[in-house]
Design a protein around this motif. Structure first.
Motif, PDB file in Angstrom:
ATOM      1  N   PRO A   1       4.877 -29.321  67.061  1.00 52.68           N
ATOM      2  CA  PRO A   1       4.547 -30.276  65.995  1.00 52.68           C
ATOM      3  C   PRO A   1       3.282 -29.854  65.253  1.00 52.68           C
ATOM      4  O   PRO A   1       2.295 -29.482  65.870  1.00 52.68           O
ATOM      5  CB  PRO A   1       4.323 -31.594  66.736  1.00 52.68           C
ATOM      6  CG  PRO A   1       4.809 -31.398  68.112  1.00 52.68           C
ATOM      7  CD  PRO A   1       4.853 -29.936  68.367  1.00 52.68           C
ATOM      8  N   LYS A   2       3.300 -29.926  63.938  1.00 51.09           N
ATOM      9  CA  LYS A   2       2.177 -29.456  63.135  1.00 51.09           C
ATOM     10  C   LYS A   2       1.378 -30.586  62.500  1.00 51.09           C
ATOM     11  O   LYS A   2       0.179 -30.507  62.421  1.00 51.09           O
ATOM     12  CB  LYS A   2       2.676 -28.527  62.022  1.00 51.09           C
ATOM     13  CG  LYS A   2       3.368 -27.292  62.527  1.00 51.09           C
ATOM     14  CD  LYS A   2       2.398 -26.336  63.152  1.00 51.09           C
ATOM     15  CE  LYS A   2       3.129 -25.060  63.538  1.00 51.09           C
ATOM     16  NZ  LYS A   2       2.437 -24.272  64.500  1.00 51.09           N
ATOM     17  N   THR A   3       2.042 -31.617  62.010  1.00 50.24           N
ATOM     18  CA  THR A   3       1.319 -32.680  61.319  1.00 50.24           C
ATOM     19  C   THR A   3       0.988 -33.813  62.288  1.00 50.24           C
ATOM     20  O   THR A   3       1.545 -33.909  63.375  1.00 50.24           O
ATOM     21  CB  THR A   3       2.148 -33.253  60.157  1.00 50.24           C
ATOM     22  OG1 THR A   3       3.291 -33.914  60.689  1.00 50.24           O
ATOM     23  CG2 THR A   3       2.563 -32.158  59.187  1.00 50.24           C
ATOM     24  N   MET A   4       0.096 -34.669  61.844  1.00 49.55           N
ATOM     25  CA  MET A   4      -0.301 -35.819  62.642  1.00 49.55           C
ATOM     26  C   MET A   4       0.905 -36.713  62.934  1.00 49.55           C
ATOM     27  O   MET A   4       1.080 -37.187  64.056  1.00 49.55           O
ATOM     28  CB  MET A   4      -1.388 -36.590  61.879  1.00 49.55           C
ATOM     29  CG  MET A   4      -2.149 -37.582  62.679  1.00 49.55           C
ATOM     30  SD  MET A   4      -3.670 -38.182  61.882  1.00 49.55           S
ATOM     31  CE  MET A   4      -3.127 -38.779  60.319  1.00 49.55           C
ATOM     32  N   GLU A   5       1.764 -36.920  61.939  1.00 47.64           N
ATOM     33  CA  GLU A   5       2.951 -37.762  62.127  1.00 47.64           C
ATOM     34  C   GLU A   5       3.925 -37.139  63.120  1.00 47.64           C
ATOM     35  O   GLU A   5       4.521 -37.833  63.935  1.00 47.64           O
ATOM     36  CB  GLU A   5       3.694 -37.997  60.806  1.00 47.64           C
ATOM     37  CG  GLU A   5       2.920 -38.762  59.794  1.00 47.64           C
ATOM     38  CD  GLU A   5       2.104 -37.837  58.901  1.00 47.64           C
ATOM     39  OE1 GLU A   5       2.051 -36.614  59.143  1.00 47.64           O
ATOM     40  OE2 GLU A   5       1.500 -38.342  57.956  1.00 47.64           O
ATOM     41  N   GLU A   6       4.092 -35.820  63.046  1.00 45.36           N
ATOM     42  CA  GLU A   6       4.995 -35.140  63.978  1.00 45.36           C
ATOM     43  C   GLU A   6       4.497 -35.254  65.413  1.00 45.36           C
ATOM     44  O   GLU A   6       5.282 -35.480  66.331  1.00 45.36           O
ATOM     45  CB  GLU A   6       5.162 -33.667  63.598  1.00 45.36           C
ATOM     46  CG  GLU A   6       5.940 -33.455  62.332  1.00 45.36           C
ATOM     47  CD  GLU A   6       5.939 -32.014  61.871  1.00 45.36           C
ATOM     48  OE1 GLU A   6       6.855 -31.673  61.126  1.00 45.36           O
ATOM     49  OE2 GLU A   6       5.041 -31.244  62.252  1.00 45.36           O
TER      50      GLU A   6
ATOM     51  N   LYS B   1      -1.587 -51.443  66.615  1.00 42.45           N
ATOM     52  CA  LYS B   1      -2.340 -50.581  67.528  1.00 42.45           C
ATOM     53  C   LYS B   1      -2.810 -49.366  66.738  1.00 42.45           C
ATOM     54  O   LYS B   1      -2.235 -49.016  65.717  1.00 42.45           O
ATOM     55  CB  LYS B   1      -1.459 -50.152  68.692  1.00 42.45           C
ATOM     56  CG  LYS B   1      -0.980 -51.324  69.530  1.00 42.45           C
ATOM     57  CD  LYS B   1       0.109 -50.873  70.480  1.00 42.45           C
ATOM     58  CE  LYS B   1       0.679 -52.026  71.259  1.00 42.45           C
ATOM     59  NZ  LYS B   1       1.583 -52.864  70.492  1.00 42.45           N
ATOM     60  N   LEU B   2      -3.868 -48.733  67.214  1.00 43.09           N
ATOM     61  CA  LEU B   2      -4.421 -47.562  66.546  1.00 43.09           C
ATOM     62  C   LEU B   2      -4.230 -46.327  67.415  1.00 43.09           C
ATOM     63  O   LEU B   2      -4.402 -46.388  68.631  1.00 43.09           O
ATOM     64  CB  LEU B   2      -5.914 -47.727  66.280  1.00 43.09           C
ATOM     65  CG  LEU B   2      -6.340 -48.881  65.386  1.00 43.09           C
ATOM     66  CD1 LEU B   2      -7.848 -48.954  65.327  1.00 43.09           C
ATOM     67  CD2 LEU B   2      -5.765 -48.732  64.008  1.00 43.09           C
ATOM     68  N   ALA B   3      -3.900 -45.229  66.790  1.00 47.12           N
ATOM     69  CA  ALA B   3      -3.855 -43.935  67.455  1.00 47.12           C
ATOM     70  C   ALA B   3      -4.822 -43.024  66.711  1.00 47.12           C
ATOM     71  O   ALA B   3      -4.663 -42.786  65.514  1.00 47.12           O
ATOM     72  CB  ALA B   3      -2.448 -43.360  67.430  1.00 47.12           C
ATOM     73  N   LEU B   4      -5.839 -42.551  67.409  1.00 50.22           N
ATOM     74  CA  LEU B   4      -6.841 -41.668  66.815  1.00 50.22           C
ATOM     75  C   LEU B   4      -6.488 -40.235  67.169  1.00 50.22           C
ATOM     76  O   LEU B   4      -6.223 -39.916  68.325  1.00 50.22           O
ATOM     77  CB  LEU B   4      -8.236 -42.004  67.341  1.00 50.22           C
ATOM     78  CG  LEU B   4      -9.369 -41.091  66.896  1.00 50.22           C
ATOM     79  CD1 LEU B   4      -9.569 -41.192  65.392  1.00 50.22           C
ATOM     80  CD2 LEU B   4     -10.648 -41.442  67.624  1.00 50.22           C
ATOM     81  N   PHE B   5      -6.484 -39.357  66.168  1.00 54.72           N
ATOM     82  CA  PHE B   5      -6.150 -37.955  66.370  1.00 54.72           C
ATOM     83  C   PHE B   5      -7.355 -37.079  66.059  1.00 54.72           C
ATOM     84  O   PHE B   5      -8.142 -37.381  65.167  1.00 54.72           O
ATOM     85  CB  PHE B   5      -4.989 -37.544  65.456  1.00 54.72           C
ATOM     86  CG  PHE B   5      -3.691 -38.163  65.857  1.00 54.72           C
ATOM     87  CD1 PHE B   5      -2.818 -37.496  66.681  1.00 54.72           C
ATOM     88  CD2 PHE B   5      -3.353 -39.434  65.427  1.00 54.72           C
ATOM     89  CE1 PHE B   5      -1.625 -38.069  67.068  1.00 54.72           C
ATOM     90  CE2 PHE B   5      -2.165 -40.020  65.798  1.00 54.72           C
ATOM     91  CZ  PHE B   5      -1.289 -39.333  66.623  1.00 54.72           C
ATOM     92  N   VAL B   6      -7.474 -35.984  66.807  1.00 52.59           N
ATOM     93  CA  VAL B   6      -8.531 -35.014  66.598  1.00 52.59           C
ATOM     94  C   VAL B   6      -7.851 -33.666  66.356  1.00 52.59           C
ATOM     95  O   VAL B   6      -6.917 -33.307  67.082  1.00 52.59           O
ATOM     96  CB  VAL B   6      -9.453 -34.933  67.829  1.00 52.59           C
ATOM     97  CG1 VAL B   6     -10.511 -33.873  67.635  1.00 52.59           C
ATOM     98  CG2 VAL B   6     -10.080 -36.283  68.120  1.00 52.59           C
ATOM     99  N   LYS B   7      -8.315 -32.946  65.377  1.00 54.17           N
ATOM    100  CA  LYS B   7      -7.727 -31.638  65.091  1.00 54.17           C
ATOM    101  C   LYS B   7      -8.595 -30.557  65.732  1.00 54.17           C
ATOM    102  O   LYS B   7      -9.781 -30.443  65.459  1.00 54.17           O
ATOM    103  CB  LYS B   7      -7.609 -31.407  63.592  1.00 54.17           C
ATOM    104  CG  LYS B   7      -6.733 -30.234  63.250  1.00 54.17           C
ATOM    105  CD  LYS B   7      -6.298 -30.282  61.821  1.00 54.17           C
ATOM    106  CE  LYS B   7      -5.235 -29.223  61.591  1.00 54.17           C
ATOM    107  NZ  LYS B   7      -4.723 -29.278  60.250  1.00 54.17           N
ATOM    108  N   SER B   8      -7.966 -29.792  66.614  1.00 59.43           N
ATOM    109  CA  SER B   8      -8.639 -28.683  67.289  1.00 59.43           C
ATOM    110  C   SER B   8      -7.978 -27.395  66.811  1.00 59.43           C
ATOM    111  O   SER B   8      -6.848 -27.102  67.193  1.00 59.43           O
ATOM    112  CB  SER B   8      -8.516 -28.835  68.802  1.00 59.43           C
ATOM    113  OG  SER B   8      -9.050 -27.717  69.454  1.00 59.43           O
TER     114      SER B   8
END
Length: 82
Positions: free
Chosen positions: A21-26, A70-77
């Motif tokens: 998966p590449k995008t935040m939604e994926e 609800k919230l989902a927080l994403f971090v890009k590494s």
């Protein structure tokens, strides 16, 4: 024989790269689909500048929290969302 081995190896690499998966939604969809506790979910809003997805989810026998956002927080590494 060597040519067919290279074709199989190359195809395997392409398949593995294509499944990542590449995008935040994926990443979100992948995680939610693999979560055995969640029966259904709905993405409400994506706030890309804050790396947040707002969603609702439903767990069997938990009708009280069904419509609670609800919230989902994403971090890009590097190139991957975590």
């Amino acid at each position: 024989m060597k040519k067919s081995i290279y074709i199989v190896l190359f195809s395997s690499v392409l398949l593995l790269v294509g499944c990542n998966p590449k995008t935040m939604e994926e990443v979100f969809d992948h995680e939610m689909k693999n979560n055995k506790n969640v029966d259904e979910y709905k993405l409400v809003e994506k706030v890309e500048e804050d790396n947040v997805i707002i969603f609702t989810s439903h767990i069997e026998d938990d009708d009280y929290n069904k419509d609670q956002p609800k919230l989902a927080l994403f971090v890009k590494s590097g190139d991957e969302w975590l």
